[in-house]
Design a protein around this motif. Structure first.
Motif, PDB file in Angstrom:
ATOM      1  N   ASN A 148       0.717  -1.238   0.074  1.00  0.00           N
ATOM      2  CA  ASN A 148      -0.262  -0.134  -0.208  1.00  0.00           C
ATOM      3  C   ASN A 148       0.818   1.216   0.091  1.00  0.00           C
ATOM      4  O   ASN A 148       0.665   2.241  -0.542  1.00  0.00           O
ATOM      5  N   TRP A 193       2.509   1.673  -3.621  1.00  0.00           N
ATOM      6  CA  TRP A 193       1.464   2.165  -4.489  1.00  0.00           C
ATOM      7  C   TRP A 193       1.461   3.594  -4.111  1.00  0.00           C
ATOM      8  O   TRP A 193       1.273   4.504  -5.169  1.00  0.00           O
ATOM      9  N   LYS A 194       1.012   3.924  -2.947  1.00  0.00           N
ATOM     10  CA  LYS A 194       0.776   5.442  -2.459  1.00  0.00           C
ATOM     11  C   LYS A 194       1.933   6.381  -3.066  1.00  0.00           C
ATOM     12  O   LYS A 194       1.782   7.311  -3.720  1.00  0.00           O
ATOM     13  N   SER A 199       1.998   6.569  -6.850  1.00  0.00           N
ATOM     14  CA  SER A 199       0.767   7.563  -7.153  1.00  0.00           C
ATOM     15  C   SER A 199       1.147   9.032  -6.900  1.00  0.00           C
ATOM     16  O   SER A 199       1.173  10.039  -7.836  1.00  0.00           O
ATOM     17  N   ARG A 218       1.932   4.708 -16.533  1.00  0.00           N
ATOM     18  CA  ARG A 218       2.064   3.372 -17.261  1.00  0.00           C
ATOM     19  C   ARG A 218       3.553   3.151 -17.583  1.00  0.00           C
ATOM     20  O   ARG A 218       3.898   2.223 -17.924  1.00  0.00           O
ATOM     21  N   PHE A 222       5.449  -7.358  -7.129  1.00  0.00           N
ATOM     22  CA  PHE A 222       4.210  -7.290  -7.020  1.00  0.00           C
ATOM     23  C   PHE A 222       3.587  -5.932  -7.199  1.00  0.00           C
ATOM     24  O   PHE A 222       2.498  -5.781  -7.680  1.00  0.00           O
ATOM     25  N   ALA A 273       3.493  -5.325 -10.911  1.00  0.00           N
ATOM     26  CA  ALA A 273       2.669  -5.862 -11.753  1.00  0.00           C
ATOM     27  C   ALA A 273       1.371  -5.520 -11.604  1.00  0.00           C
ATOM     28  O   ALA A 273       0.350  -5.670 -12.486  1.00  0.00           O
ATOM     29  N   THR A 274       0.777  -4.827 -10.350  1.00  0.00           N
ATOM     30  CA  THR A 274      -0.550  -4.314 -10.167  1.00  0.00           C
ATOM     31  C   THR A 274      -0.368  -2.895 -10.303  1.00  0.00           C
ATOM     32  O   THR A 274      -1.677  -2.351 -10.100  1.00  0.00           O
ATOM     33  N   PHE A 275       0.251  -1.924 -10.234  1.00  0.00           N
ATOM     34  CA  PHE A 275       0.075  -0.605 -10.300  1.00  0.00           C
ATOM     35  C   PHE A 275      -0.262  -0.229 -11.834  1.00  0.00           C
ATOM     36  O   PHE A 275       0.407  -0.412 -12.705  1.00  0.00           O
ATOM     37  N   LYS A 276      -1.417   0.472 -11.826  1.00  0.00           N
ATOM     38  CA  LYS A 276      -1.990   0.746 -13.017  1.00  0.00           C
ATOM     39  C   LYS A 276      -1.951  -0.416 -14.157  1.00  0.00           C
ATOM     40  O   LYS A 276      -1.646  -0.384 -15.263  1.00  0.00           O
ATOM     41  N   ARG A 277      -2.389  -1.654 -13.501  1.00  0.00           N
ATOM     42  CA  ARG A 277      -2.274  -2.731 -14.193  1.00  0.00           C
ATOM     43  C   ARG A 277      -1.168  -3.231 -14.955  1.00  0.00           C
ATOM     44  O   ARG A 277      -1.090  -4.018 -15.996  1.00  0.00           O
ATOM     45  N   GLY A 278      -0.010  -2.722 -14.168  1.00  0.00           N
ATOM     46  CA  GLY A 278       1.155  -3.393 -14.643  1.00  0.00           C
ATOM     47  C   GLY A 278       2.253  -2.271 -14.987  1.00  0.00           C
ATOM     48  O   GLY A 278       2.032  -1.902 -16.256  1.00  0.00           O
ATOM     49  N   GLY A 286      -0.024 -12.822  -4.797  1.00  0.00           N
ATOM     50  CA  GLY A 286       1.250 -12.284  -5.899  1.00  0.00           C
ATOM     51  C   GLY A 286       1.010 -12.517  -6.981  1.00  0.00           C
ATOM     52  O   GLY A 286      -0.376 -13.013  -7.377  1.00  0.00           O
ATOM     53  N   THR A 287       1.774 -12.405  -8.132  1.00  0.00           N
ATOM     54  CA  THR A 287       1.407 -12.783  -9.399  1.00  0.00           C
ATOM     55  C   THR A 287       2.671 -13.278 -10.063  1.00  0.00           C
ATOM     56  O   THR A 287       3.677 -13.732  -9.535  1.00  0.00           O
ATOM     57  N   PHE A 288       2.281 -13.910 -11.427  1.00  0.00           N
ATOM     58  CA  PHE A 288       3.596 -14.185 -12.479  1.00  0.00           C
ATOM     59  C   PHE A 288       3.840 -13.153 -13.080  1.00  0.00           C
ATOM     60  O   PHE A 288       3.066 -12.481 -13.834  1.00  0.00           O
ATOM     61  N   ALA A 327      -6.710 -12.969  -9.539  1.00  0.00           N
ATOM     62  CA  ALA A 327      -5.404 -12.835 -10.335  1.00  0.00           C
ATOM     63  C   ALA A 327      -4.338 -12.744  -9.335  1.00  0.00           C
ATOM     64  O   ALA A 327      -3.184 -13.162  -9.933  1.00  0.00           O
ATOM     65  N   THR A 328      -4.721 -12.406  -8.002  1.00  0.00           N
ATOM     66  CA  THR A 328      -3.518 -12.304  -7.190  1.00  0.00           C
ATOM     67  C   THR A 328      -3.468 -13.214  -6.014  1.00  0.00           C
ATOM     68  O   THR A 328      -2.468 -13.643  -5.247  1.00  0.00           O
ATOM     69  N   ARG A 332      -0.908 -16.541  -6.292  1.00  0.00           N
ATOM     70  CA  ARG A 332      -0.448 -15.966  -7.814  1.00  0.00           C
ATOM     71  C   ARG A 332      -1.321 -16.211  -9.097  1.00  0.00           C
ATOM     72  O   ARG A 332      -0.994 -16.630 -10.156  1.00  0.00           O
ATOM     73  N   PHE A 389      -7.973   3.468  -5.773  1.00  0.00           N
ATOM     74  CA  PHE A 389      -6.900   3.625  -4.804  1.00  0.00           C
ATOM     75  C   PHE A 389      -6.582   5.240  -4.252  1.00  0.00           C
ATOM     76  O   PHE A 389      -6.401   5.880  -5.402  1.00  0.00           O
ATOM     77  N   GLU A 408      -6.928   2.234 -10.180  1.00  0.00           N
ATOM     78  CA  GLU A 408      -5.258   2.708 -10.023  1.00  0.00           C
ATOM     79  C   GLU A 408      -4.569   1.247  -9.882  1.00  0.00           C
ATOM     80  O   GLU A 408      -3.299   1.117 -10.375  1.00  0.00           O
ATOM     81  N   ILE A 409      -5.304   0.256  -9.201  1.00  0.00           N
ATOM     82  CA  ILE A 409      -4.388  -0.906  -8.821  1.00  0.00           C
ATOM     83  C   ILE A 409      -5.159  -2.133  -9.773  1.00  0.00           C
ATOM     84  O   ILE A 409      -6.372  -1.919  -9.573  1.00  0.00           O
ATOM     85  N   GLY A 410      -4.326  -2.968 -10.314  1.00  0.00           N
ATOM     86  CA  GLY A 410      -5.088  -4.213 -10.861  1.00  0.00           C
ATOM     87  C   GLY A 410      -4.209  -4.740 -11.828  1.00  0.00           C
ATOM     88  O   GLY A 410      -3.045  -4.506 -11.969  1.00  0.00           O
ATOM     89  N   THR A 411      -4.946  -5.829 -12.598  1.00  0.00           N
ATOM     90  CA  THR A 411      -4.033  -6.363 -13.551  1.00  0.00           C
ATOM     91  C   THR A 411      -4.786  -6.778 -14.881  1.00  0.00           C
ATOM     92  O   THR A 411      -5.820  -6.325 -14.833  1.00  0.00           O
ATOM     93  N   PHE A 412      -4.199  -7.313 -15.805  1.00  0.00           N
ATOM     94  CA  PHE A 412      -4.756  -7.867 -17.027  1.00  0.00           C
ATOM     95  C   PHE A 412      -5.038  -9.430 -17.003  1.00  0.00           C
ATOM     96  O   PHE A 412      -3.905  -9.931 -16.574  1.00  0.00           O
TER      97      PHE A 412
END
Lengths: 350, 350
Positions: A68, A71-72, A75, A81, A99, A102-107, A141-143, B102-103, B106, B133, B139-143
């Motif tokens: 968090n 991310w903040k 921002s 992006r 992580f 991968a998640t800020f503004k969808r990556g 998490g993500t890949f 998605a998270t 993983r 956010f 603001e936070i997300g993935t594809f």
């Protein structure tokens, strides 16, 4: 892209130039800020111009609250992006920064600069990122692959012997699942007296083993399980140590766990005693041992039954070795051999 | 996989059987629980056996705290990597559930069942997920693509006329960027008097427009921008309404924003007045208008300059139309034409 170099500042600026981001942000922790960042800022143009986000160090801070915060900060410094995040630190920073990116503004894109041997050989390769969640490790998490991982031994000069040995345990694991020849070579090497050029070569070779498994099985559903060699025992040792309130580092736990896994491999698959003895002697000399008694054996087995990498409840899944270089995944183990392996560990390592 | 069906329960159970998950968890909000879930539970075997996670409704709850709650519920009900999440609800539920899935560990698989027309036509397609956010939307997300999106008009029976019109604005947008013929047909249709079969056909056609753009540009870096038609004005209208503390729904804002965008298209690209007049008359009759005065024009322009989809600071990027079916992205707009378009909006829509 994986780069092995002892000209890290030049390599970094070349990568940043190639990626041509709108802005660069550095993520690091308060330990790394002191040891590494001044040098990076003075020698890398990309880092000198970058905003720096600093988080508290250690696995206890690898959580959603810290993400968090990241991310903040992203921002509030106007990251878009097209911003590039540079993760400079150990595995906690690269896991958490990956992580967040991968998640800020969808990556957004990111580069990993591992500053510990453990992160260089392990956490910065393979596209996994993540944070702990309510006591579960890497539950969220993500890949996602970094744009580049820049591996350099230049960062390791301030590491303690114990930190070097933590990373070396994963290098030993890569050797054990890869070949007898590589295992022999690593058992003859003294990581605490490393020289930059030879270590960089060993690292290149070691990371190539991990890459081979990751490429074959990117989503970790089969062959990649070989990379868990020693980890079922290691996690149980870590849990017991945690229960005693004297935590054991993951690297040391893996070094000890692989002794137990080689004993079990001998019992189940006749892995040669010669290799078992050579490896156990090396670990005892360099790492010492993990102390427990026969009364702890049922407790350890119970921890193994609840290991999150067990897919079937109750059964315990192991990676074993026929010999160095021949791993066997999902081998069904005779129940009696698990306490037998732990008892033999006590005999050999006491 | 996109499924259009008015046999939703059967389709859902077929998809769950195909995916063969270890367990099924339903995510929904407290509105949907009342309207839709009892029927789903009585008619779908997969849902009847599933654990249900309920979150508070509305965009204000599309945040990291709610995602934390979802992750925690997933953990505590023993969800594994092989658990399937069913997102049953409007865009808030599908956006947030997609992100949680998605998270979690993983990435686990998920199916979207949009229960509003807006979510069916928009949020459940395209692989985008996310949460708000600190006041920034998504603001936070993935594809990440769902395993299936099941679109059925059976869910829409409890929607109000206003909710239907909100979704219909996005269908009008798809028509306007797609063809004159489709635009004509939608301007002759009364969504508030829909019949299941004709609406399902229109939806199939409308979603195909979005899919075409998403497939051409999955990471939203070029052609997909056409889907932002009307949105620069719409976001400014929403921001002004928010400032006045009388929020405007996104669907209505898009309907009004497209009137302004068609006027600007006429000024810049000679988009035919015939189309402009027909569309504006339709919006005025069905949606009413967004009320502002010439004193608000500079405020609206200022909001547009700060819209997050503007890549260059200061400049305002618009999607315009040469005519229905011929969108133009990144068209440089003469500065004076933006207030002119808003003044003309006041003349036409007052």
């Amino acid at each position: 892209m994986l780069l092995f170099t002892n000209h890290v500042f030049q390599a970094l600026d070349e990568q940043v130039a190639r990626l041509n981001p709108a802005s660069v942000v550095v993520l690091t922790d308060s330990n790394t800020v002191e040891c590494v960042l001044p040098q990076l800022q003075s020698q890398s143009e990309a880092v000198a111009a970058a905003r720096v986000i600093t988080v508290a160090p250690g696995d206890a801070n690898k959580n959603i609250d810290t993400v968090n915060h990241i991310w903040k900060e992203l921002s509030s410094c106007g990251a878009t992006r097209n911003t590039l995040l540079l993760n400079v630190g150990g595995g906690v920073v690269t896991d958490m920064g990956g992580f967040a990116a991968a998640t800020f503004k969808r990556g957004i894109r990111f580069i990993n600069l591992p500053t510990t041997l453990l992160a260089a050989v392990d956490a910065s390769v393979g596209g996994k990122n993540g944070i702990n969640f309510y006591g579960l490790k890497n539950e969220i998490g993500t890949f996602r692959e970094p744009e580049a991982t820049i591996i350099s031994t230049e960062f390791f000069r301030t590491l303690t012997s114990a930190q070097l040995l933590e990373g070396y345990a994963e290098m030993l694991k890569h050797a054990l699942i890869s070949s007898e020849e590589m295992t022999s070579r690593l058992l003859a090497y003294d990581i605490t007296e490393y020289r930059d050029d030879t270590l960089l070569d060993l690292l290149r070779e070691s990371v190539a083993v991990k890459e081979k498994y990751v490429t074959a099985d990117p989503l970790d559903t089969g062959a990649r399980h070989a990379l868990n060699f020693g980890h079922t025992f290691a996690h149980a040792f870590e849990s017991l140590a945690m229960q005693r309130q004297s935590p054991l580092s993951h690297g040391y736990a893996v070094a000890f766990g692989m002794v137990a896994a080689m004993i079990l491999s001998h019992l189940e698959l006749k892995c040669p005693t010669d290799w078992l003895n050579r490896y156990a002697a090396y670990v005892k000399a360099r790492y010492g041992t993990f102390a427990f008694t026969c009364k702890d054996v049922p407790v350890l087995i119970d921890f193994m039954r609840h290991d999150k990498k067990n897919e079937a409840i109750g059964a315990i899944s192991f990676v074993l070795l026929e010999k160095p270089g021949v791993p066997v995944i999902n081998h069904p183990v005779a129940d009696a051999n698990i306490p037998a392996a732990l008892d033999l560990y006590l005999d050999m390592m006491a």
